[in-house]
Write an enzyme that holds these catalytic residues in place. Structure first.
Site, PDB file in Angstrom:
ATOM      1  N   ILE A 184       0.777  -1.275  -0.136  1.00  0.00           N
ATOM      2  CA  ILE A 184       0.081  -0.186   0.078  1.00  0.00           C
ATOM      3  C   ILE A 184       0.889   1.244   0.130  1.00  0.00           C
ATOM      4  O   ILE A 184       1.969   1.321   0.711  1.00  0.00           O
ATOM      5  CB  ILE A 184      -0.916  -0.034   1.380  1.00  0.00           C
ATOM      6  CG1 ILE A 184      -0.189   0.199   2.545  1.00  0.00           C
ATOM      7  CG2 ILE A 184      -1.802  -1.087   1.177  1.00  0.00           C
ATOM      8  CD1 ILE A 184      -1.112   0.575   3.609  1.00  0.00           C
ATOM      9  N   HIS A 185       0.439   2.207  -0.765  1.00  0.00           N
ATOM     10  CA  HIS A 185       0.909   3.544  -0.514  1.00  0.00           C
ATOM     11  C   HIS A 185       0.091   4.601  -1.152  1.00  0.00           C
ATOM     12  O   HIS A 185      -1.088   4.374  -1.407  1.00  0.00           O
ATOM     13  CB  HIS A 185       2.461   3.749  -1.427  1.00  0.00           C
ATOM     14  CG  HIS A 185       2.079   3.566  -2.921  1.00  0.00           C
ATOM     15  ND1 HIS A 185       3.282   3.473  -3.607  1.00  0.00           N
ATOM     16  CD2 HIS A 185       1.154   3.349  -3.534  1.00  0.00           C
ATOM     17  CE1 HIS A 185       2.642   3.314  -4.763  1.00  0.00           C
ATOM     18  NE2 HIS A 185       1.492   3.394  -4.938  1.00  0.00           N
ATOM     19  N   GLN A 186       0.606   5.895  -1.076  1.00  0.00           N
ATOM     20  CA  GLN A 186      -0.462   6.987  -1.381  1.00  0.00           C
ATOM     21  C   GLN A 186      -0.494   7.384  -2.731  1.00  0.00           C
ATOM     22  O   GLN A 186       0.379   6.796  -3.714  1.00  0.00           O
ATOM     23  CB  GLN A 186      -0.173   8.143  -0.505  1.00  0.00           C
ATOM     24  CG  GLN A 186       1.200   8.911  -0.844  1.00  0.00           C
ATOM     25  CD  GLN A 186       1.557   9.905  -0.039  1.00  0.00           C
ATOM     26  OE1 GLN A 186       0.816  10.806   0.543  1.00  0.00           O
ATOM     27  NE2 GLN A 186       2.844  10.213   0.200  1.00  0.00           N
ATOM     28  N   ASP A 244       6.192   3.072   0.746  1.00  0.00           N
ATOM     29  CA  ASP A 244       5.458   1.857   0.190  1.00  0.00           C
ATOM     30  C   ASP A 244       5.743   0.960   1.347  1.00  0.00           C
ATOM     31  O   ASP A 244       6.969   0.838   1.905  1.00  0.00           O
ATOM     32  CB  ASP A 244       6.491   1.417  -1.079  1.00  0.00           C
ATOM     33  CG  ASP A 244       6.292   2.286  -2.151  1.00  0.00           C
ATOM     34  OD1 ASP A 244       5.588   3.248  -2.349  1.00  0.00           O
ATOM     35  OD2 ASP A 244       7.232   2.033  -2.904  1.00  0.00           O
TER      36      ASP A 244
END
Length: 223
Positions: free
Chosen positions: A125-127, A176
């Site tokens: 997941i990340h932005q 990340d």
């Protein structure tokens, strides 16, 4: 030499003889869908179309979306996520291989308690991000506003569907974050870690009396 998409026999209820059908069309008929490529507008539209069509055909049957996606574009991903929330059908999401970036957002969008990661899957997941090098100053400011808006929506979705603190999610999205299937379950991105059962009630990995209408033949147990 490429062999193309395999074909398998399939018999329609009204036909006496089976016909050879495209493998993926056969699986789609059993409500088994795939997102196994970088997510772009075409892939998103194809999966959205299948979900809507199969829901219109029979909204009582669960659908199973297998995801092996390294990421892609956020707008098509959000469109797919919203469709999954909108249709009345229960959609199971199954993560396998690498489920990263917007792929993990789609994985998150499955029915709560029905989101699964296979044992050796990796989840990242990340932005949201964008590229601004060629933008004029006004377009740069508009892009910043859009990215911030999307980031707030992604943060809200992760918070609501993982039951984690917004501060924890915000911290994780800053970089990340790669997770094993078990770690993804701990984070709340998935609910279960799944694998084929080997107990005495199963023969060859399939339960007694199993039919394709029952969905994929997995027994899902907490790790």
């Amino acid at each position: 030499m490429p062999v193309g998409v395999p074909k398998v026999p399939f018999q329609f209820p009204e036909d006496e003889d089976a016909v050879w059908a495209d493998l993926y069309n056969r699986l789609h008929n059993e409500r088994i869908l795939f997102l196994c490529d970088e997510l772009d507008y075409e892939n998103s539209n194809n999966v959205v179309g299948l979900i809507v069509h199969l829901t219109i055909e029979d909204a009582t049957r669960d659908q199973f979306l297998f995801i092996n996606c390294e990421g892609g574009l956020i707008i098509p991903g959000v469109a797919l996520y919203d469709t999954m929330q909108w249709v009345p059908t229960t959609i199971h999401t199954i993560g396998m291989g690498l489920v990263a970036s917007i792929g993990s957002f789609v994985l998150l969008g499955g029915e709560i308690t029905k989101r699964i990661a296979l044992p050796h899957a990796r989840v990242m997941i990340h932005q949201p991000s964008s590229v601004f090098e060629d933008d004029e100053s006004i377009e740069f400011a508009m892009d910043i506003d859009l990215i911030l808006h999307l980031r707030r929506n992604v943060l809200r979705a992760y918070t609501e569907r993982t039951y984690a603190s917004p501060w924890v999610i915000a911290y994780d999205l800053e970089r990340d974050v790669f997770m094993s299937a078990t770690e993804a379950q701990t984070h709340g991105v998935v609910d279960l870690v799944g694998f084929e059962s080997e107990n005495e009630n199963f023969v060859g990995g399939f339960p007694h009396g199993y039919t394709p209408q029952d969905g994929p033949p997995f027994l899902f147990l907490p790790d």
